[in-house]
Write an enzyme that holds these catalytic residues in place. Sequence first.
Site, short mmCIF file in Angstrom:
data_model
loop_
_atom_site.label_atom_id
_atom_site.label_comp_id
_atom_site.label_asym_id
_atom_site.label_seq_id
_atom_site.Cartn_x
_atom_site.Cartn_y
_atom_site.Cartn_z
N ASN A 100 -3.04 -8.44 -3.42
CA ASN A 100 -2.16 -9.40 -2.75
C ASN A 100 -0.89 -8.72 -2.25
OD1 ASN A 100 -3.99 -11.40 -3.30
ND2 ASN A 100 -2.84 -12.29 -4.97
N HIS A 101 -0.34 -7.84 -3.07
CA HIS A 101 0.85 -7.09 -2.67
C HIS A 101 0.54 -6.22 -1.46
CE1 HIS A 101 4.37 -4.55 -2.76
NE2 HIS A 101 3.61 -3.49 -2.96
N ALA A 102 -0.62 -5.59 -1.45
CA ALA A 102 -1.01 -4.73 -0.33
C ALA A 102 -1.11 -5.54 0.96
CB ALA A 102 -2.34 -4.04 -0.63
N THR A 105 2.37 -6.45 2.09
CA THR A 105 3.01 -5.26 2.65
C THR A 105 2.52 -5.02 4.08
OG1 THR A 105 3.28 -4.27 0.46
CG2 THR A 105 3.34 -2.77 2.35
#
Length: 119
Positions: free
Chosen positions: A81-83, A86
């Site tokens: 999810n962070h990727a 980003t």
Amino acid sequence: MDKQVQDNELVEVAMQIILHAGDARMKTEEALEQTKNFDFAGAKEKLVEAKECIRKAHHAQTQIIQDETRGKTYPPSLLFNHAQDTLMTIMSELNLANSMVELFEILDKKYSKDGGNNE
């Protein structure tokens, strides 16, 4: 495929996305620095490089999404999810930087042509 293999695969893809998106951010920042120096050709070259980094990151993300549409499931992943977050953020930065370089190039041409007179 067991859960640990899927977790490792997702982590690997997430790291690829983050790596390529981070490279795109650096190239975008370099483009903006070159714009400050009125090096529009250099800035545009950096933006092309940034776009290629985004393409690589997006390709990695797309593979996972396509796998899921084919029935392969992955456990929820905060790192993935962070990727994705980003990647989306840097894509927006790149879009904005493209517009800024274009705008400053237009302004530079206008003020170079008329000697700075805005009449």
